[in-house]
Motif scaffolding. Structure first.
Motif, PDB file in Angstrom:
ATOM      1  N   LEU A  32       1.041  -0.795   0.403  1.00  0.00           N
ATOM      2  CA  LEU A  32       0.060   0.125   0.074  1.00  0.00           C
ATOM      3  C   LEU A  32       0.734   1.328   0.088  1.00  0.00           C
ATOM      4  O   LEU A  32       1.791   0.916   0.850  1.00  0.00           O
ATOM      5  CB  LEU A  32      -0.740  -0.435   0.853  1.00  0.00           C
ATOM      6  N   LEU A  33       0.782   2.017  -0.554  1.00  0.00           N
ATOM      7  CA  LEU A  33       1.329   3.527  -1.044  1.00  0.00           C
ATOM      8  C   LEU A  33       0.420   4.747  -0.221  1.00  0.00           C
ATOM      9  O   LEU A  33      -0.184   4.933  -1.125  1.00  0.00           O
ATOM     10  CB  LEU A  33       1.834   3.353  -2.818  1.00  0.00           C
ATOM     11  N   PHE A  34       1.318   5.625  -0.168  1.00  0.00           N
ATOM     12  CA  PHE A  34       1.104   6.306   0.475  1.00  0.00           C
ATOM     13  C   PHE A  34       1.750   7.653  -0.328  1.00  0.00           C
ATOM     14  O   PHE A  34       2.862   7.734   0.544  1.00  0.00           O
ATOM     15  CB  PHE A  34       0.908   6.344   1.987  1.00  0.00           C
ATOM     16  N   HIS A  35       0.897   8.689  -0.864  1.00  0.00           N
ATOM     17  CA  HIS A  35       2.025  10.382  -1.482  1.00  0.00           C
ATOM     18  C   HIS A  35       1.807  10.870  -0.144  1.00  0.00           C
ATOM     19  O   HIS A  35       0.967  10.751   1.470  1.00  0.00           O
ATOM     20  CB  HIS A  35       0.848  10.925  -2.107  1.00  0.00           C
ATOM     21  N   GLU A  43       2.593  11.521  -7.137  1.00  0.00           N
ATOM     22  CA  GLU A  43       3.169  12.295  -6.301  1.00  0.00           C
ATOM     23  C   GLU A  43       3.875  12.674  -7.715  1.00  0.00           C
ATOM     24  O   GLU A  43       4.153  12.785  -9.301  1.00  0.00           O
ATOM     25  CB  GLU A  43       3.882  11.068  -5.457  1.00  0.00           C
ATOM     26  N   HIS A  44       5.037  13.824  -6.963  1.00  0.00           N
ATOM     27  CA  HIS A  44       5.558  14.154  -7.798  1.00  0.00           C
ATOM     28  C   HIS A  44       7.013  13.633  -8.821  1.00  0.00           C
ATOM     29  O   HIS A  44       7.705  11.916  -8.067  1.00  0.00           O
ATOM     30  CB  HIS A  44       7.119  15.195  -7.185  1.00  0.00           C
ATOM     31  N   HIS A  45       6.654  13.493 -10.089  1.00  0.00           N
ATOM     32  CA  HIS A  45       7.941  13.217 -11.376  1.00  0.00           C
ATOM     33  C   HIS A  45       7.165  11.527 -11.462  1.00  0.00           C
ATOM     34  O   HIS A  45       7.838  10.649 -11.211  1.00  0.00           O
ATOM     35  CB  HIS A  45       9.172  12.923 -11.369  1.00  0.00           C
ATOM     36  N   PHE A  46       6.043  11.277 -10.971  1.00  0.00           N
ATOM     37  CA  PHE A  46       5.658  10.093 -11.110  1.00  0.00           C
ATOM     38  C   PHE A  46       6.149   9.065 -10.126  1.00  0.00           C
ATOM     39  O   PHE A  46       5.998   7.936 -10.064  1.00  0.00           O
ATOM     40  CB  PHE A  46       5.484   9.766 -12.832  1.00  0.00           C
ATOM     41  N   SER A  70      -7.493  15.240  -1.439  1.00  0.00           N
ATOM     42  CA  SER A  70      -6.190  15.393  -2.063  1.00  0.00           C
ATOM     43  C   SER A  70      -7.135  14.793  -3.537  1.00  0.00           C
ATOM     44  O   SER A  70      -7.742  13.980  -3.568  1.00  0.00           O
ATOM     45  CB  SER A  70      -5.233  14.377  -2.199  1.00  0.00           C
ATOM     46  N   GLY A  71      -5.757  14.509  -4.666  1.00  0.00           N
ATOM     47  CA  GLY A  71      -6.046  14.627  -6.237  1.00  0.00           C
ATOM     48  C   GLY A  71      -7.978  14.266  -6.330  1.00  0.00           C
ATOM     49  O   GLY A  71      -8.167  15.244  -5.930  1.00  0.00           O
ATOM     50  N   GLU A  72      -8.170  13.292  -7.144  1.00  0.00           N
ATOM     51  CA  GLU A  72      -9.215  13.148  -7.119  1.00  0.00           C
ATOM     52  C   GLU A  72     -10.313  12.367  -6.044  1.00  0.00           C
ATOM     53  O   GLU A  72     -11.509  12.524  -6.639  1.00  0.00           O
ATOM     54  CB  GLU A  72      -9.442  12.187  -8.674  1.00  0.00           C
ATOM     55  N   SER A  73     -10.509  12.171  -5.234  1.00  0.00           N
ATOM     56  CA  SER A  73     -11.029  12.108  -3.768  1.00  0.00           C
ATOM     57  C   SER A  73     -11.560  12.956  -3.434  1.00  0.00           C
ATOM     58  O   SER A  73     -11.673  13.981  -3.817  1.00  0.00           O
ATOM     59  CB  SER A  73      -9.808  11.213  -3.066  1.00  0.00           C
ATOM     60  N   THR A 234      11.490  14.589  -3.047  1.00  0.00           N
ATOM     61  CA  THR A 234      10.885  13.400  -3.176  1.00  0.00           C
ATOM     62  C   THR A 234      12.278  12.923  -4.704  1.00  0.00           C
ATOM     63  O   THR A 234      11.872  12.710  -5.512  1.00  0.00           O
ATOM     64  CB  THR A 234      10.136  14.649  -4.374  1.00  0.00           C
ATOM     65  N   PHE A 235      13.389  12.867  -4.175  1.00  0.00           N
ATOM     66  CA  PHE A 235      14.384  11.805  -5.242  1.00  0.00           C
ATOM     67  C   PHE A 235      13.982  12.903  -6.221  1.00  0.00           C
ATOM     68  O   PHE A 235      13.808  11.172  -7.393  1.00  0.00           O
ATOM     69  CB  PHE A 235      13.931  10.951  -4.331  1.00  0.00           C
ATOM     70  N   SER A 236      14.153  13.298  -6.152  1.00  0.00           N
ATOM     71  CA  SER A 236      13.932  13.754  -7.857  1.00  0.00           C
ATOM     72  C   SER A 236      15.064  13.556  -9.046  1.00  0.00           C
ATOM     73  O   SER A 236      14.937  14.738  -9.698  1.00  0.00           O
ATOM     74  CB  SER A 236      13.551  15.236  -8.042  1.00  0.00           C
ATOM     75  N   ARG A 237      15.401  12.829  -9.390  1.00  0.00           N
ATOM     76  CA  ARG A 237      16.470  12.313 -10.002  1.00  0.00           C
ATOM     77  C   ARG A 237      16.047  11.048 -10.464  1.00  0.00           C
ATOM     78  O   ARG A 237      16.506  10.481  -9.490  1.00  0.00           O
ATOM     79  CB  ARG A 237      17.986  12.970  -9.603  1.00  0.00           C
ATOM     80  N   THR A 238      16.281  10.817 -11.783  1.00  0.00           N
ATOM     81  CA  THR A 238      16.162   9.058 -12.096  1.00  0.00           C
ATOM     82  C   THR A 238      17.404   8.538 -11.415  1.00  0.00           C
ATOM     83  O   THR A 238      16.209   7.284 -11.293  1.00  0.00           O
ATOM     84  CB  THR A 238      17.004   9.009 -13.886  1.00  0.00           C
ATOM     85  N   TRP A 239      18.309   8.704 -10.725  1.00  0.00           N
ATOM     86  CA  TRP A 239      19.439   8.071 -10.737  1.00  0.00           C
ATOM     87  C   TRP A 239      18.906   7.930  -8.981  1.00  0.00           C
ATOM     88  O   TRP A 239      19.204   6.428  -8.193  1.00  0.00           O
ATOM     89  CB  TRP A 239      20.617   8.516 -10.875  1.00  0.00           C
TER      90      TRP A 239
END
Length: 258
Positions: A32-35, A43-46, A70-73, A234-239
């Motif tokens: 189960l994943l929580f944003h 989440e950021h950069h999917f 949040s989101g569509e909820s 949010t760890f916003s680099r691919t590596w």
């Protein structure tokens, strides 16, 4: 279909999400994943999309959903609280455990940022969460929120309004402010008896690294704290994101093996 939109109800409101199901015969272990706060099930950069697909490829069912407000909820963001998100998480977990593709005894939880704090609280209260992973988790909500924005020059800096605080164009209501002052996710995490993986970026300015250290100090040998050198919140680099996802999948594989 390997990816299916889903919905479920909590406290009279509808929450929307996406379930990812591996091919082949089940039942499968699940995660189960929580944003995070102000984010949604992508989440950021999917990041959560990528994580869910990696988990599915490794043989897990993954469920990511939008918290209420949040989101569509359904729901209004100004009504979002930590306790409300914990309630959403518990309801989502029960829904996931009841899914025919899922082995109800092997369901892990992963959360990022405030979603990490929610995951920690849920695991501590439920006491039967099979595996727990926290990404850049908030450990001291009061301190983190008091430092949000990095000063008055930031568009994300909190600005008082009649109904609460304006943070980046979103109204944070009095209920959330009260929960920020009251909820202690690190203390609640002590109720979870299993191993915990905490992953934190060394350059996280939104939820600074001391938050990860708080979990390590509280949980001791049960907690593995992994630093991602130079990574932001949010760890916003691919590596960076690849390392986070790979380490998390490996942890769930170790903890949720049949």
């Amino acid at each position: 279909m390997p990816e299916q939109p889903i919905s479920f109800q909590n406290q009279g409101q509808t929450l929307f999400g996406m379930i990812h199901i591996p091919s082949g015969p089940g039942p499968f272990p699940a995660v189960l994943l929580f944003h995070g706060f102000t984010a949604d099930r992508n989440e950021h950069h999917f990041l959560l999309v990528k994580a869910a697909r990696a988990l599915m490829a490794a043989g897990f069912v993954a469920l990511r959903f939008d918290f209420r407000g949040s989101g569509e909820s359904e729901g209004d963001f100004s009504q979002v609280t930590i306790e409300g998100e914990i309630s959403d998480g518990l309801t989502a977990r029960a829904w996931l455990q009841a899914h025919p593709a899922v082995d109800a005894a092997r369901v892990g939880v992963c959360g990022i940022s405030v979603g990490g704090a929610v995951a920690a609280c849920l695991a501590g209260r439920a006491q039967d969460v099979s595996a727990l992973v926290l990404w850049a988790p908030v450990g001291d909500p009061a301190r983190v929120f008091s430092q949000a924005g990095g000063g008055s020059g930031s568009g994300f800096a909190p600005t008082p309004v009649e109904t609460g605080l304006d943070i980046g164009g979103l109204i944070v209501g009095q209920g959330m402010i009260a929960d920020v002052m009251r909820v202690r996710p690190v203390d609640e995490a002590r109720g979870h008896s299993g191993p915990v993986l905490v992953i934190h970026g060394t350059a996280d300015q939104t939820v600074p690294p001391y938050n990860g250290e708080m979990y390590k100090e509280a949980l001791g040998e049960r907690c593995t704290l992994v630093w991602i050198e130079g990574a932001d919140h949010t760890f916003s680099r691919t590596w960076w994101e690849q390392e986070v996802i790979q380490r998390s999948v490996a942890h769930f594989q170790a903890q949720l093996a049949a």
